[in-house]
Design an enzyme around this catalytic site. Structure first.
Site, mmCIF file in Angstrom:
data_model
loop_
_atom_site.group_PDB
_atom_site.id
_atom_site.type_symbol
_atom_site.label_atom_id
_atom_site.label_comp_id
_atom_site.label_asym_id
_atom_site.label_seq_id
_atom_site.Cartn_x
_atom_site.Cartn_y
_atom_site.Cartn_z
ATOM 1 N N ARG A 1 -90.361 -3.358 -19.995
ATOM 2 C CA ARG A 1 -89.420 -3.590 -18.894
ATOM 3 C C ARG A 1 -89.944 -4.721 -18.001
ATOM 4 O O ARG A 1 -89.163 -5.495 -17.433
ATOM 5 C CB ARG A 1 -89.274 -2.325 -18.053
ATOM 6 N N ARG B 1 -92.504 -0.340 -6.671
ATOM 7 C CA ARG B 1 -92.247 0.346 -7.938
ATOM 8 C C ARG B 1 -90.763 0.310 -8.235
ATOM 9 O O ARG B 1 -89.932 0.586 -7.354
ATOM 10 C CB ARG B 1 -92.744 1.801 -7.845
ATOM 11 N N ILE B 2 -90.406 -0.050 -9.460
ATOM 12 C CA ILE B 2 -89.017 0.040 -9.911
ATOM 13 C C ILE B 2 -89.037 0.956 -11.129
ATOM 14 O O ILE B 2 -89.762 0.697 -12.091
ATOM 15 C CB ILE B 2 -88.411 -1.351 -10.226
ATOM 16 N N GLU C 1 -94.945 8.639 -10.007
ATOM 17 C CA GLU C 1 -95.882 7.587 -9.584
ATOM 18 C C GLU C 1 -95.936 7.270 -8.090
ATOM 19 O O GLU C 1 -96.974 6.825 -7.579
ATOM 20 C CB GLU C 1 -95.568 6.265 -10.331
ATOM 21 N N GLY D 1 -92.660 1.185 -14.808
ATOM 22 C CA GLY D 1 -93.606 1.968 -15.595
ATOM 23 C C GLY D 1 -93.857 1.345 -16.955
ATOM 24 O O GLY D 1 -94.988 1.288 -17.442
ATOM 25 N N ASP E 1 -81.460 10.879 -14.924
ATOM 26 C CA ASP E 1 -81.057 12.217 -15.373
ATOM 27 C C ASP E 1 -80.915 13.113 -14.143
ATOM 28 O O ASP E 1 -81.380 12.764 -13.066
ATOM 29 C CB ASP E 1 -82.065 12.800 -16.379
ATOM 30 N N SER F 1 -87.363 5.009 -12.922
ATOM 31 C CA SER F 1 -86.286 5.989 -13.005
ATOM 32 C C SER F 1 -86.740 7.304 -12.380
ATOM 33 O O SER F 1 -87.939 7.523 -12.165
ATOM 34 C CB SER F 1 -85.878 6.204 -14.464
ATOM 35 N N ARG G 1 -78.691 1.727 -19.319
ATOM 36 C CA ARG G 1 -80.005 1.676 -18.674
ATOM 37 C C ARG G 1 -80.381 0.271 -18.236
ATOM 38 O O ARG G 1 -80.955 0.073 -17.182
ATOM 39 C CB ARG G 1 -81.080 2.258 -19.589
ATOM 40 N N ARG H 1 -104.812 -3.690 -23.231
ATOM 41 C CA ARG H 1 -104.283 -2.372 -23.634
ATOM 42 C C ARG H 1 -102.758 -2.351 -23.744
ATOM 43 O O ARG H 1 -102.127 -1.306 -23.554
ATOM 44 C CB ARG H 1 -104.709 -1.276 -22.646
HETATM 45 N N1 HPA Z 1 -89.191 14.333 -14.204
HETATM 46 C C1 HPA Z 1 -90.209 13.519 -13.974
HETATM 47 N N2 HPA Z 1 -90.094 12.200 -14.008
HETATM 48 C C2 HPA Z 1 -88.888 11.684 -14.301
HETATM 49 C C3 HPA Z 1 -87.788 12.489 -14.545
HETATM 50 C C4 HPA Z 1 -87.947 13.882 -14.480
HETATM 51 O O1 HPA Z 1 -86.993 14.656 -14.690
HETATM 52 N N3 HPA Z 1 -86.740 11.659 -14.813
HETATM 53 C C5 HPA Z 1 -87.193 10.401 -14.728
HETATM 54 N N4 HPA Z 1 -88.495 10.397 -14.403
#
Ligand code: HPA
Length: 234
Positions: free
Chosen positions: A24, A87-88, A181, A20, A204, A90, A217, A43
């Protein structure tokens, strides 16, 4: 050049990794590719092309959310001939047995809506990963001893969610994690006959409310880059 990508024809590889965050993309290109050169900065959305074990690869940011990813995925596939997009990123875990730092490989992605929603009208299209890529990524992750979960995820349009009841239904139906995504990536790739996969690190936890410490991270992101690169060329 396209509206959003400044690369010349031929400067984008057939295999594209999409984090994203554009920074990164830069970090991954500097640490994992040989002879990486910047091919886009329109951009501030950075893209780099180089080689991994002799194979050409582009690492290009997607931005956050499906409308942003959709723009880049469309142009990368349609205008530059990308054939494999991974896609890589979180995600937030939605099941108790999943830990922070674990990897989730998305077999499918449920969603309320994607930018492609209008096309399908009343039909609820089921976006799905490329099976060969998915199997390869799961094998690579297992060989490396990375705790990995393969299953459905939820691609949400909102990070600051005012509908907790939707998360509850996702949890109840066994969805592994939430991000923003993958559903559109899988849908656009399907439309053009490209291969797509999302490999996600749990940053998370929606149930335990734990979060990945910032110093961890980078290491977790590195694991994902390697899983994605090895899967793409296996
Ligand atoms: N919500 C949406 N997208 C995310 C979250 C989340 O809690 N954590 C990482 N990407």
């Amino acid at each position: 050049m396209t509206v959003h990508i400044g690369a010349e024809p031929g400067q984008i590889a057939e295999t594209v990794l999409m984090p994203g965050d554009p920074l990164r993309a830069q970090w991954a290109a500097e640490n994992y590719l040989e002879n990486a050169e910047c091919v886009n900065r329109v951009r501030g959305m950075l893209g780099f092309t180089g080689t991994y074990k002799g194979n050409r690869v582009t690492i290009h940011g997607s931005g956050m959310g499906m409308p942003s990813l959709s723009i880049y995925a469309n142009e990368l596939i349609r205008d530059y001939g990308a054939k494999t997009l991974i896609r890589i990123g979180s995600c937030g875990a939605m099941q108790k047995h999943i830990g922070i730092r674990d990897v989730i490989i998305a077999m499918t992605a449920s969603t309320l809506s994607t930018p492609s929603r209008g096309l399908f009208r009343e039909l609820s299209f089921a976006p799905c990963a490329d099976y060969g890529l998915l199997r390869a990524a799961a094998d690579v992750a297992a060989k490396r001893g990375v705790p990995t979960h393969v299953g459905g995820i939820y691609s949400s349009d909102v990070f600051y969610d005012e509908r907790p009841d939707l998360n509850e239904q996702m949890v109840r139906h066994g969805v592994l994690g939430v991000e923003m995504e993958a559903a559109e990536l899988y849908t656009v790739a399907a439309r053009y006959g490209a291969r797509a996969l999302a490999v996600l690190t749990v940053s998370d936890h929606l149930i335990t409310e734990e979060a990945l410490p910032s110093e961890d991270r980078e290491r977790s992101f590195g694991d994902m880059v390697e899983i994605a690169l090895e899967a793409a060329f296996s």
